[in-house]
Design a protein around this motif. Structure first.
Motif, PDB file in Angstrom:
ATOM      1  N   MET A  22      11.327   0.957   3.088  1.00  0.00           N
ATOM      2  CA  MET A  22      10.919   2.054   2.209  1.00  0.00           C
ATOM      3  C   MET A  22      11.314   3.387   2.814  1.00  0.00           C
ATOM      4  SD  MET A  22       7.073   2.730   0.852  1.00  0.00           S
ATOM      5  CE  MET A  22       6.685   3.967  -0.370  1.00  0.00           C
ATOM      6  N   LEU A  23      11.973   4.235   2.013  1.00  0.00           N
ATOM      7  CA  LEU A  23      12.356   5.577   2.422  1.00  0.00           C
ATOM      8  C   LEU A  23      11.732   6.568   1.462  1.00  0.00           C
ATOM      9  CD1 LEU A  23      14.000   7.385   4.336  1.00  0.00           C
ATOM     10  CD2 LEU A  23      15.936   7.125   2.770  1.00  0.00           C
ATOM     11  N   VAL A  24      10.865   7.432   1.987  1.00  0.00           N
ATOM     12  CA  VAL A  24      10.104   8.374   1.177  1.00  0.00           C
ATOM     13  C   VAL A  24      10.578   9.788   1.485  1.00  0.00           C
ATOM     14  CG1 VAL A  24       7.807   9.222   0.567  1.00  0.00           C
ATOM     15  CG2 VAL A  24       8.108   6.841   1.295  1.00  0.00           C
ATOM     16  N   GLU A  25      10.979  10.525   0.468  1.00  0.00           N
ATOM     17  CA  GLU A  25      11.323  11.936   0.629  1.00  0.00           C
ATOM     18  C   GLU A  25      10.276  12.747  -0.123  1.00  0.00           C
ATOM     19  OE1 GLU A  25      15.482  12.770  -0.184  1.00  0.00           O
ATOM     20  OE2 GLU A  25      15.937  10.639   0.167  1.00  0.00           O
ATOM     21  N   THR A  26       9.493  13.508   0.627  1.00  0.00           N
ATOM     22  CA  THR A  26       8.355  14.190   0.014  1.00  0.00           C
ATOM     23  C   THR A  26       8.090  15.495   0.741  1.00  0.00           C
ATOM     24  OG1 THR A  26       6.048  13.915  -0.670  1.00  0.00           O
ATOM     25  CG2 THR A  26       6.656  13.043   1.495  1.00  0.00           C
ATOM     26  N   ALA A  74       0.833  -1.204   0.000  1.00  0.00           N
ATOM     27  CA  ALA A  74       0.000   0.000   0.000  1.00  0.00           C
ATOM     28  C   ALA A  74       0.866   1.252   0.000  1.00  0.00           C
ATOM     29  CB  ALA A  74      -0.924  -0.007   1.226  1.00  0.00           C
ATOM     30  N   ALA A  75       1.958   1.218   0.748  1.00  0.00           N
ATOM     31  CA  ALA A  75       2.880   2.357   0.748  1.00  0.00           C
ATOM     32  C   ALA A  75       3.542   2.515  -0.612  1.00  0.00           C
ATOM     33  CB  ALA A  75       3.938   2.164   1.832  1.00  0.00           C
ATOM     34  N   ARG A  76       3.869   1.405  -1.248  1.00  0.00           N
ATOM     35  CA  ARG A  76       4.474   1.454  -2.585  1.00  0.00           C
ATOM     36  C   ARG A  76       3.508   2.109  -3.579  1.00  0.00           C
ATOM     37  NH1 ARG A  76       8.358  -1.982  -4.827  1.00  0.00           N
ATOM     38  NH2 ARG A  76       8.029  -3.477  -3.137  1.00  0.00           N
ATOM     39  N   THR A  77       2.235   1.794  -3.449  1.00  0.00           N
ATOM     40  CA  THR A  77       1.237   2.397  -4.339  1.00  0.00           C
ATOM     41  C   THR A  77       1.121   3.894  -4.084  1.00  0.00           C
ATOM     42  OG1 THR A  77      -0.006   0.321  -4.425  1.00  0.00           O
ATOM     43  CG2 THR A  77      -1.193   2.337  -5.000  1.00  0.00           C
ATOM     44  N   ALA A  78       1.165   4.303  -2.816  1.00  0.00           N
ATOM     45  CA  ALA A  78       1.047   5.720  -2.486  1.00  0.00           C
ATOM     46  C   ALA A  78       2.290   6.504  -2.900  1.00  0.00           C
ATOM     47  CB  ALA A  78       0.804   5.886  -0.988  1.00  0.00           C
ATOM     48  N   TYR A  79       3.465   5.849  -2.881  1.00  0.00           N
ATOM     49  CA  TYR A  79       4.725   6.534  -3.168  1.00  0.00           C
ATOM     50  C   TYR A  79       5.565   5.697  -4.135  1.00  0.00           C
ATOM     51  CZ  TYR A  79       3.330   9.330   0.831  1.00  0.00           C
ATOM     52  OH  TYR A  79       2.621  10.145   1.683  1.00  0.00           O
ATOM     53  N   PRO A  80       5.184   5.670  -5.410  1.00  0.00           N
ATOM     54  CA  PRO A  80       5.888   4.807  -6.371  1.00  0.00           C
ATOM     55  C   PRO A  80       7.346   5.209  -6.605  1.00  0.00           C
ATOM     56  CG  PRO A  80       4.349   6.282  -7.477  1.00  0.00           C
ATOM     57  CD  PRO A  80       4.070   6.400  -6.027  1.00  0.00           C
ATOM     58  N   ASP A  81       7.730   6.434  -6.254  1.00  0.00           N
ATOM     59  CA  ASP A  81       9.108   6.880  -6.473  1.00  0.00           C
ATOM     60  C   ASP A  81       9.981   6.738  -5.233  1.00  0.00           C
ATOM     61  OD1 ASP A  81       8.467   7.623  -9.103  1.00  0.00           O
ATOM     62  OD2 ASP A  81       7.768   9.598  -8.446  1.00  0.00           O
ATOM     63  N   ALA A  82       9.512   6.069  -4.221  1.00  0.00           N
ATOM     64  CA  ALA A  82      10.277   5.916  -2.991  1.00  0.00           C
ATOM     65  C   ALA A  82      11.533   5.078  -3.234  1.00  0.00           C
ATOM     66  CB  ALA A  82       9.417   5.258  -1.924  1.00  0.00           C
TER      67      ALA A  82
END
Length: 614
Positions: A421-425, A404-412
């Motif tokens: 998963m590391l998300v910079e947003t 679900a996180a991958r779907t929300a942040y495909p560029d992570a």
């Protein structure tokens, strides 16, 4: 569990299961009379017996817990299960015994403990270190409990003791719905129910901890034998039956907000978040749908709307610890390369401890986009996040939450072999990160403008207003910046609406310190309980608590020497054993626990030498 399904859920239990549960609760009825008859001195003796029986099974406890989480013998992170399992219980038993000893002698548990003023008309109680052992083993770290505004020192001393101030009052039978992620939580919750409220318990263990039930039964035999505790297994149907049992006077849960709503309101509305932490295992058939932004802990708009005009189905009081999305505020300053690396490992630990399956795992890193070292820090963070030892993502439904996180942040960025998963947003893109407790290895970075006090104030407001939950917040600030901020830093700590605030430490240190308190910031209600209602641990049995503040060293030994002259504390640990990057963390954590088991001073010296090789 819907209101319409309540009878069906109970009837779905086999008759034999209902008979077993009824008999366990009946036994506890006799236990209430036994507890009431015990003097404070006898209760203290009981805790000493519990210490001995817990020590006897500590090695097996740590081994079973580690193996159940996929950490085989020799894995460098097995030390987590020593510290978060038997160690946490042993130090709590010692602290509670000290409190009962003081009360039995006619003294306040706060006699000899330093109290002072905190911002906003608050009283602070210095709750650790209180012994030479803590001052040495955990040097540089301290905790203090801030009482609610207006509670003065005299009142704090007079009211410390809670239920043990009135030990002969009638006891009650309560239900403890145990957490599934950290193995000490069910035991610590049982102890707090007994000592803070004179409440004997039926403990329903989460199915993820079924393998530990034989260990718990031996560790807690001094409570089980006189009828002060019964331990049962079961899924949501058993939990649902117990919450509605007419002989249960109180419910305590460590779990998800969806499960809390199911217990209180008889509804599974917004139950996606139920799979975040308990997999619908505690009460009723909670949906296994995965969480999205709308299902985040504390956002709960749909659930609150559904319950706004409904009477609760739960007929007894409830306390709860429900987790949340925890911020890590990085205050910009002039950091050395060693500082950048150490604090990056610190942040990685906040997320990756227990594979991210912690209610207090750091999830959102708030940094300044105007910090000249921002890029360097984030580079170190990516590296630390990537190089931490590989381990299973073991908690039920975690893989679906990662998806679900991958779907929300495909560029992570995916680290550690693809399971972190590391998300910079920035801005609105951060919504899912800030409103969903992923309970998995998902770490986000959010930028805000500013430096100094302006940045800190903005970060505090962002954490209070945008992140769901009120359980814990972390602040990292170097000594020079700390001196420059002065009283402004203390004011920022006071402004953070969190039950535990950690300065240059991880809030989990507050969880592990028995004389600190653990729970949501005050104000939770049945209709809206971000992170829960009430506190636990609190071995000094303080009343009218607002929060715990943890303070730690910005730099480890020997670089911590640079801050000693300015009053920032000396740490003798080159790297804390709970860091996921500590090479000797497993051996040191085991050594710390064995010291608490028997107090062998020679052995602890050997452990400290190992700590220097971390």
């Amino acid at each position: 569990m819907t209101a319409a399904s309540e009878t069906t859920d109970s009837d779905a239990l086999p008759a034999h299961t209902r008979t077993v549960l009824d008999a366990a609760i009946a036994d506890l009825g006799q236990g209430t009379r036994t507890w009431r008859a015990l003097t404070l001195g006898q209760r203290r003796t009981l805790l000493r017996r519990l210490h001995a029986t817990t020590a006897a099974v500590a090695e097996e406890w740590a081994d079973v817990a580690a193996t159940s989480k996929g950490l085989e013998p020799g894995h460098p992170l097995r030390g987590e299960e020593w510290l978060s399992g038997p160690y946490a219980v042993l130090v709590a038993l010692d602290a509670y015994a000290d409190t009962l000893g003081a009360l039995a002698a006619g003294r306040s548990p706060l006699d000899g403990i330093r109290l002072g003023a905190a911002p906003g008309g608050r009283t602070r109680v210095r709750t650790s270190p209180l012994s030479t052992a803590d001052a040495v083993l955990l040097s540089g770290y301290s905790t203090e409990v801030w009482l609610q505004p207006g509670v003065d020192a005299a009142t704090a001393r007079r009211e410390a003791g809670l239920g043990q101030l009135h030990p002969t009052e009638p006891a009650e039978v309560g239900l403890v719905l145990g957490a599934g992620n950290v193995t000490s939580i069910p035991v610590l919750d049982v102890l707090y129910e007994l000592l803070a409220s004179n409440r004997v318990s039926i403990l329903k263990v989460n199915p993820t901890q079924d393998a530990l039930v034989p260990v718990f039964e031996r560790a807690l035999a001094p409570l089980i034998e006189p009828g002060l505790l019964r331990i049962v297994r079961g899924g949501g149907d058993a939990g649902g039956y117990l919450t509605r049992h007419p002989s249960i006077a109180h419910v305590h849960i460590t779990g998800s907000e969806a499960t809390f709503r199911a217990i209180v309101w008889g509804t599974a509305d917004g139950a996606g978040s139920g799979s975040e932490r308990e997999a619908g295992s505690e009460v009723g058939p909670v949906s296994d749908a995965e969480p999205g932004p709308e299902a985040g802990l504390g956002s709960g708009g749909a659930g609150r709307a559904a319950t706004a005009e409904r009477e609760p189905v739960l007929q007894v009081p409830i306390s709860a610890e429900l987790g949340g999305v925890s911020p890590i505020i990085v205050v910009p300053g002039a950091w050395s390369r060693a500082d950048l690396r150490f604090q990056a490992e610190h942040v990685a630990t906040m997320r990756l401890h227990n594979s991210g399956h912690n209610c207090i795992a750091g999830q959102v890193v708030i940094v300044s986009r105007d910090w000249p070292q921002r890029a360097a820090f984030l580079a170190e963070l990516r590296a630390a996040y990537d190089r931490a030892p590989a381990r299973p993502v073991w908690y039920p439904h975690s893989e679906a939450r990662l998806e679900a996180a991958r779907t929300a942040y495909p560029d992570a960025t995916w680290c550690g072999g693809g399971d972190r998963m590391l998300v910079e947003t920035t801005g609105e893109q951060a919504s899912a990160l800030e409103t969903t407790e992923y309970f998995a290895p998902v770490l986000g970075v959010v930028d805000l403008p500013g430096v100094g006090q302006g940045f800190l104030d903005a970060a505090v407001a962002h954490a209070n207003e945008r992140l769901v939950g009120t359980l814990g917040a972390n602040v990292l600030v170097d000594p020079a910046t700390q001196r420059a901020l002065g009283a402004g830093l203390e004011r920022a700590i006071a402004d953070l609406r969190y039950g535990t605030v950690a300065l240059n430490a991880w809030t989990a240190f507050g969880f592990l310190t028995p004389t600190a308190t653990w729970g949501a910031f005050p104000g939770g209600t049945l209709e809206h309980a971000p992170s829960g209602i009430g506190v636990v641990h609190n071995a000094l049995l303080l009343d009218q608590v607002e929060r715990t503040v943890v303070r730690g060293p910005f730099r480890p030994f020997p670089r911590s020497l640079s801050g000693l002259a300015h009053g920032f504390g000396l740490s003798v640990l080159p790297k804390p054993p709970w860091f996921v990057t500590a090479r000797t963390g497993a051996a040191v954590s085991e050594g710390f626990t064995r010291f608490r088991m028997g107090g062998d001073g020679i052995r602890i010296l050997a452990t400290l030498l190992r700590a220097f090789r971390a």
